[in-house]
Write a protein that holds these residues in place. Structure first.
Motif, PDB file in Angstrom:
ATOM      1  N   UNK A 130      36.602  29.172  59.024  1.00 36.85           N
ATOM      2  CA  UNK A 130      35.660  28.203  58.487  1.00 36.85           C
ATOM      3  C   UNK A 130      35.946  27.866  57.026  1.00 36.85           C
ATOM      4  N   UNK A 131      36.783  28.667  56.386  1.00 38.61           N
ATOM      5  CA  UNK A 131      37.104  28.425  54.980  1.00 38.61           C
ATOM      6  C   UNK A 131      38.447  27.708  54.883  1.00 38.61           C
ATOM      7  N   UNK A 132      38.619  26.884  53.855  1.00 37.86           N
ATOM      8  CA  UNK A 132      39.922  26.236  53.685  1.00 37.86           C
ATOM      9  C   UNK A 132      41.001  27.270  53.377  1.00 37.86           C
ATOM     10  N   UNK A 133      42.233  26.912  53.660  1.00 42.13           N
ATOM     11  CA  UNK A 133      43.350  27.811  53.384  1.00 42.13           C
ATOM     12  C   UNK A 133      43.409  28.161  51.901  1.00 42.13           C
ATOM     13  N   UNK A 134      43.784  29.390  51.601  1.00 47.34           N
ATOM     14  CA  UNK A 134      43.947  29.815  50.213  1.00 47.34           C
ATOM     15  C   UNK A 134      45.250  29.233  49.671  1.00 47.34           C
ATOM     16  N   UNK A 135      45.274  28.972  48.376  1.00 50.36           N
ATOM     17  CA  UNK A 135      46.468  28.408  47.754  1.00 50.36           C
ATOM     18  C   UNK A 135      47.555  29.472  47.611  1.00 50.36           C
ATOM     19  N   UNK A 136      48.734  29.025  47.288  1.00 52.49           N
ATOM     20  CA  UNK A 136      49.893  29.901  47.140  1.00 52.49           C
ATOM     21  C   UNK A 136      49.663  30.934  46.032  1.00 52.49           C
ATOM     22  N   UNK A 137      50.070  32.160  46.272  1.00 54.06           N
ATOM     23  CA  UNK A 137      49.970  33.220  45.266  1.00 54.06           C
ATOM     24  C   UNK A 137      51.247  33.267  44.440  1.00 54.06           C
ATOM     25  N   UNK A 138      51.084  33.490  43.140  1.00 53.99           N
ATOM     26  CA  UNK A 138      52.238  33.584  42.242  1.00 53.99           C
ATOM     27  C   UNK A 138      51.982  34.664  41.201  1.00 53.99           C
ATOM     28  N   UNK A 139      53.060  35.246  40.704  1.00 61.59           N
ATOM     29  CA  UNK A 139      52.987  36.155  39.555  1.00 61.59           C
ATOM     30  C   UNK A 139      53.938  35.624  38.489  1.00 61.59           C
ATOM     31  N   UNK A 140      53.794  36.118  37.273  1.00 56.33           N
ATOM     32  CA  UNK A 140      54.631  35.667  36.162  1.00 56.33           C
ATOM     33  C   UNK A 140      56.109  35.935  36.448  1.00 56.33           C
ATOM     34  N   UNK A 141      56.965  35.103  35.867  1.00 57.34           N
ATOM     35  CA  UNK A 141      58.410  35.273  36.024  1.00 57.34           C
ATOM     36  C   UNK A 141      58.809  36.685  35.591  1.00 57.34           C
ATOM     37  N   UNK A 142      59.618  37.343  36.379  1.00 55.26           N
ATOM     38  CA  UNK A 142      60.064  38.696  36.072  1.00 55.26           C
ATOM     39  C   UNK A 142      59.147  39.775  36.624  1.00 55.26           C
ATOM     40  N   UNK A 143      58.031  39.370  37.217  1.00 54.54           N
ATOM     41  CA  UNK A 143      57.095  40.325  37.818  1.00 54.54           C
ATOM     42  C   UNK A 143      57.105  40.146  39.326  1.00 54.54           C
ATOM     43  N   UNK A 144      56.559  41.137  40.017  1.00 56.75           N
ATOM     44  CA  UNK A 144      56.412  41.009  41.465  1.00 56.75           C
ATOM     45  C   UNK A 144      55.081  41.627  41.884  1.00 56.75           C
ATOM     46  N   UNK A 145      54.610  41.234  43.057  1.00 53.95           N
ATOM     47  CA  UNK A 145      53.361  41.776  43.558  1.00 53.95           C
ATOM     48  C   UNK A 145      53.469  43.292  43.670  1.00 53.95           C
TER      49      UNK A 145
ATOM     50  N   UNK B 229      47.055  46.177  39.082  1.00 54.05           N
ATOM     51  CA  UNK B 229      48.294  45.727  39.706  1.00 54.05           C
ATOM     52  C   UNK B 229      48.298  44.212  39.828  1.00 54.05           C
ATOM     53  N   UNK B 230      49.500  43.631  39.930  1.00 54.78           N
ATOM     54  CA  UNK B 230      49.605  42.227  40.311  1.00 54.78           C
ATOM     55  C   UNK B 230      49.263  42.165  41.795  1.00 54.78           C
ATOM     56  N   UNK B 231      48.280  41.361  42.133  1.00 52.39           N
ATOM     57  CA  UNK B 231      47.858  41.266  43.523  1.00 52.39           C
ATOM     58  C   UNK B 231      47.780  39.824  43.976  1.00 52.39           C
ATOM     59  N   UNK B 232      47.492  39.653  45.232  1.00 52.59           N
ATOM     60  CA  UNK B 232      47.412  38.327  45.830  1.00 52.59           C
ATOM     61  C   UNK B 232      46.023  38.115  46.418  1.00 52.59           C
ATOM     62  N   UNK B 233      45.780  36.917  46.860  1.00 50.71           N
ATOM     63  CA  UNK B 233      44.511  36.594  47.496  1.00 50.71           C
ATOM     64  C   UNK B 233      44.385  37.411  48.781  1.00 50.71           C
ATOM     65  N   UNK B 234      43.303  38.173  48.943  1.00 49.20           N
ATOM     66  CA  UNK B 234      43.169  38.998  50.147  1.00 49.20           C
ATOM     67  C   UNK B 234      43.129  38.192  51.440  1.00 49.20           C
ATOM     68  N   UNK B 235      42.867  36.901  51.342  1.00 46.22           N
ATOM     69  CA  UNK B 235      42.866  36.078  52.551  1.00 46.22           C
ATOM     70  C   UNK B 235      44.283  35.823  53.063  1.00 46.22           C
ATOM     71  N   UNK B 236      45.282  36.216  52.313  1.00 47.75           N
ATOM     72  CA  UNK B 236      46.668  36.105  52.769  1.00 47.75           C
ATOM     73  C   UNK B 236      47.116  37.396  53.450  1.00 47.75           C
TER      74      UNK B 236
END
Length: 113
Positions: A48-63, A86-93
């Protein structure tokens, strides 16, 4: 939120019932009966919710990279507080349905978890 669970408005009562039973069994030192698992209704889920946008971290970093708390210790005494960011992402992904984003495990003296 009751509409979001398979037990509806009875969810809290069910949790209280089962956690009370588990606590009694733990105190008594007896194994708990697993009971009947709830039905697998994953195929009936609707979005029922719209898709979450793309997750990104700063250049040189990783999730998963530690942002703060790099001074964490290998072990802590009971009651001590460990804190890290920590660098994390949207939990809907979530690519791990029925999984988790974080686990806290204890290593026993024999090396098992």
């Amino acid at each position: 939120e009751a509409a979001s669970t398979i037990f509806g408005p009875h969810t809290l009562d069910g949790y209280i019932q089962e956690f009370s039973r588990l606590a009694r069994d733990m105190v008594a030192g007896t194994p708990s009966e697993p009971g009947t698992p709830p039905p697998d209704m994953e195929s009936e889920l609707i979005q029922l919710m719209p898709e979450a946008h793309c997750d990104r971290v700063a250049h040189g970093s990783k999730f998963g990279d530690v942002v703060s708390g790099k001074d964490v210790q290998a072990s802590y005494a009971a009651g001590a507080i460990a804190k890290a960011t920590f660098h994390g992402a949207n939990p809907r992904h979530n690519q791990r349905p029925r999984g988790t984003f974080l686990t806290v495990e204890r290593i026993n003296a024999d090396g098992t978890t």
